[in-house]
Design an enzyme around this catalytic site. Sequence first.
Site, PDB file in Angstrom:
ATOM      1  N   HIS A  37       0.869  -1.116  -0.049  1.00 40.13           N
ATOM      2  CA  HIS A  37      -0.041  -0.154  -0.087  1.00 40.13           C
ATOM      3  C   HIS A  37       0.914   1.300  -0.024  1.00 40.13           C
ATOM      4  O   HIS A  37       2.032   1.251   0.637  1.00 40.13           O
ATOM      5  CB  HIS A  37      -1.058  -0.071   1.450  1.00 40.13           C
ATOM      6  CG  HIS A  37      -1.741   0.850   1.303  1.00 40.13           C
ATOM      7  ND1 HIS A  37      -1.716   2.348   1.801  1.00 40.13           N
ATOM      8  CD2 HIS A  37      -3.381   0.998   1.352  1.00 40.13           C
ATOM      9  CE1 HIS A  37      -2.694   3.186   1.906  1.00 40.13           C
ATOM     10  NE2 HIS A  37      -3.662   2.093   1.382  1.00 40.13           N
ATOM     11  N   ASP A  70       3.303  -4.273   8.244  1.00 37.86           N
ATOM     12  CA  ASP A  70       2.084  -3.390   8.078  1.00 37.86           C
ATOM     13  C   ASP A  70       1.129  -4.494   8.241  1.00 37.86           C
ATOM     14  O   ASP A  70       0.622  -5.071   7.587  1.00 37.86           O
ATOM     15  CB  ASP A  70       2.290  -2.706   6.928  1.00 37.86           C
ATOM     16  CG  ASP A  70       0.922  -2.012   6.374  1.00 37.86           C
ATOM     17  OD1 ASP A  70      -0.066  -2.212   7.213  1.00 37.86           O
ATOM     18  OD2 ASP A  70       0.706  -1.441   5.236  1.00 37.86           O
ATOM     19  N   GLN A 112      -4.369  -4.873   7.363  1.00 40.99           N
ATOM     20  CA  GLN A 112      -5.150  -5.735   6.850  1.00 40.99           C
ATOM     21  C   GLN A 112      -5.309  -6.979   7.805  1.00 40.99           C
ATOM     22  O   GLN A 112      -6.236  -7.986   7.341  1.00 40.99           O
ATOM     23  CB  GLN A 112      -5.001  -6.101   5.509  1.00 40.99           C
ATOM     24  CG  GLN A 112      -5.429  -4.886   4.576  1.00 40.99           C
ATOM     25  CD  GLN A 112      -6.955  -4.488   4.735  1.00 40.99           C
ATOM     26  OE1 GLN A 112      -7.566  -4.985   4.786  1.00 40.99           O
ATOM     27  NE2 GLN A 112      -6.741  -3.265   3.937  1.00 40.99           N
ATOM     28  N   LYS A 145      -9.922  -0.007  10.815  1.00 39.79           N
ATOM     29  CA  LYS A 145      -9.987  -1.243  10.135  1.00 39.79           C
ATOM     30  C   LYS A 145     -10.308  -2.391  10.929  1.00 39.79           C
ATOM     31  O   LYS A 145     -10.230  -3.512  10.428  1.00 39.79           O
ATOM     32  CB  LYS A 145      -8.754  -1.523   9.003  1.00 39.79           C
ATOM     33  CG  LYS A 145      -8.684  -0.608   8.175  1.00 39.79           C
ATOM     34  CD  LYS A 145      -7.573  -0.845   7.300  1.00 39.79           C
ATOM     35  CE  LYS A 145      -6.775   0.126   6.391  1.00 39.79           C
ATOM     36  NZ  LYS A 145      -7.719   0.429   5.217  1.00 39.79           N
ATOM     37  N   CYS A 187      -4.850   2.264  -3.928  1.00 39.59           N
ATOM     38  CA  CYS A 187      -3.546   2.802  -3.055  1.00 39.59           C
ATOM     39  C   CYS A 187      -2.278   1.846  -3.236  1.00 39.59           C
ATOM     40  O   CYS A 187      -1.476   1.864  -2.429  1.00 39.59           O
ATOM     41  CB  CYS A 187      -3.919   3.215  -1.533  1.00 39.59           C
ATOM     42  SG  CYS A 187      -5.107   4.276  -1.218  1.00 39.59           S
TER      43      CYS A 187
HETATM   44  N1  PMP Z   1      -1.581  -0.661   4.631  1.00 38.52           N
HETATM   45  C1  PMP Z   1      -2.642  -1.374   4.204  1.00 38.52           C
HETATM   46  C2  PMP Z   1      -2.247  -2.590   3.734  1.00 38.52           C
HETATM   47  C3  PMP Z   1      -3.896  -0.678   4.131  1.00 38.52           C
HETATM   48  O1  PMP Z   1      -4.858  -1.529   3.542  1.00 38.52           O
HETATM   49  C4  PMP Z   1      -3.995   0.466   4.410  1.00 38.52           C
HETATM   50  C5  PMP Z   1      -5.451   1.168   4.296  1.00 38.52           C
HETATM   51  N2  PMP Z   1      -6.127   0.692   3.114  1.00 38.52           N
HETATM   52  C6  PMP Z   1      -2.968   1.394   5.235  1.00 38.52           C
HETATM   53  C7  PMP Z   1      -1.895   0.599   5.290  1.00 38.52           C
HETATM   54  C8  PMP Z   1      -3.118   2.826   5.451  1.00 38.52           C
HETATM   55  O2  PMP Z   1      -4.078   2.779   6.624  1.00 38.52           O
HETATM   56  P1  PMP Z   1      -4.438   4.191   7.122  1.00 38.52           P
HETATM   57  O3  PMP Z   1      -5.371   4.818   5.919  1.00 38.52           O
HETATM   58  O4  PMP Z   1      -5.486   3.693   8.191  1.00 38.52           O
HETATM   59  O5  PMP Z   1      -3.456   4.874   7.778  1.00 38.52           O
END
Ligand code: PMP
Length: 406
Positions: free
Chosen positions: A123, A200, A203, A226, A364
């Site tokens: 991401h 990270d 998910q 999430k 993203c």
């Molecule tokens: N890493 C992953 C794998 C994600 O799916 C996301 C959110 N879609 C993020 C990071 C970013 O998370 P946040 O916008 O809550 O900071």
Amino acid sequence: MVFPVEKIRADFPILSTRVYNKPLVYFDNAATTQKPLQVIRAITEYYEKENCNIHRGVHFLSVRATEAYEDARCVIRDFIHAKSCHEIIFTRGTTESINLVAASFGKQFIHEGDEVITSVMEHHSNFVPWQQMCLERKATLKFIPLLEDGSLDMDAYREMITPNTRLVAVTHISNVLGTINPVNEIIALAHQHNIPVLIDGAQAVAHMNVDVQEMDADFYCFSGHKMYAPMGIGILYGKERWLEQMPPYQMGGEMIKEVFFTHTTFNELPFKFEAGTPNVEGAMGVRTAIRYLGETGMDRIDAYEKELLGYATQRLLEIDGIQLYGTAPHKASLISFLMNNIHPYDAGMIIDKLGIAVRTGHLCAQPLMEYLKIPGTIRASFAFYNTNEEIDRLVEAVKKAKEMLL
Ligand code: PMP
């Protein structure tokens, strides 16, 4: 075992709303999950009974709010099986957690000629901070490639590690492909060379048991929103030995010990990394969401979501011209797909009009889309309040979109 999905759905008020005069089907859970009444009430109750700034006052409310906030930190410690509560740092979300490490660890440990390893499936949140930090510090960013099924190419990873590697940063679960990465193996390999690893976990935490000590992660990042908790709060887990060596990320109140005209001494962990008034209501929400997940049972959630994934995969594959992206054997409950040459936005608009929330576009992860040579995907991501009947509605909607657009 029968999973009590109807009872669970009754806890989520938004699931009974209608969109375009149709019952909402919410399949955008990888973007953000909906919130149960228990979490919504915990936030309201905090403002009704406890609201106060923390760590500063000696009066009743301040002590009470401070205790609740620090209790939430320890509930999170237990949730991810960390060693101590002070290894849990509150942030705004995964993005800020990763930025904190990139800025602070980067400043302390990354120099010209060093290397950082990430992967092509990341991401933007676990990509841009490393890219920019490496550019700034004249370091090299390397990318683990993928196998056909969307798994990481572990042989390539093994060969990528050199004496100059200073950090590995990879996702636990891909938000596009659903791949569950072999984080234990990734970390063990890096540790053979004394390289720390950031995972990270955005998910992962709401869908499977996470044990940061068992996986031996040096840093683990995730977001409240999430995992059925509010937006604007996230967590950085870091091993004490790294956090102790890292400089503060932001300066201001809370993170100081003593301030003089000429210099400042910094607070101890975790406060050294928590400048300014924190998101106390968010912490209350995360604490309640963790209790909710615990009562429902992470193993039962995992098993039920796997059933949803299996059913959705089988049903979508019945449609001619469907192409799935991400077919790794270890996969989380989300499906990215395209059909024929239809642009994901066009299909997404029709699916939306039929009352179904799916994600469309680059999700993203533009480097991954470039790597796969596609403009984006349509993504349906499931949570434990979803049902097979809702998947049937998605299949009908996809068929309809195909009919209209081909
Ligand atoms: N890493 C992953 C794998 C994600 O799916 C996301 C959110 N879609 C993020 C990071 C970013 O998370 P946040 O916008 O809550 O900071």
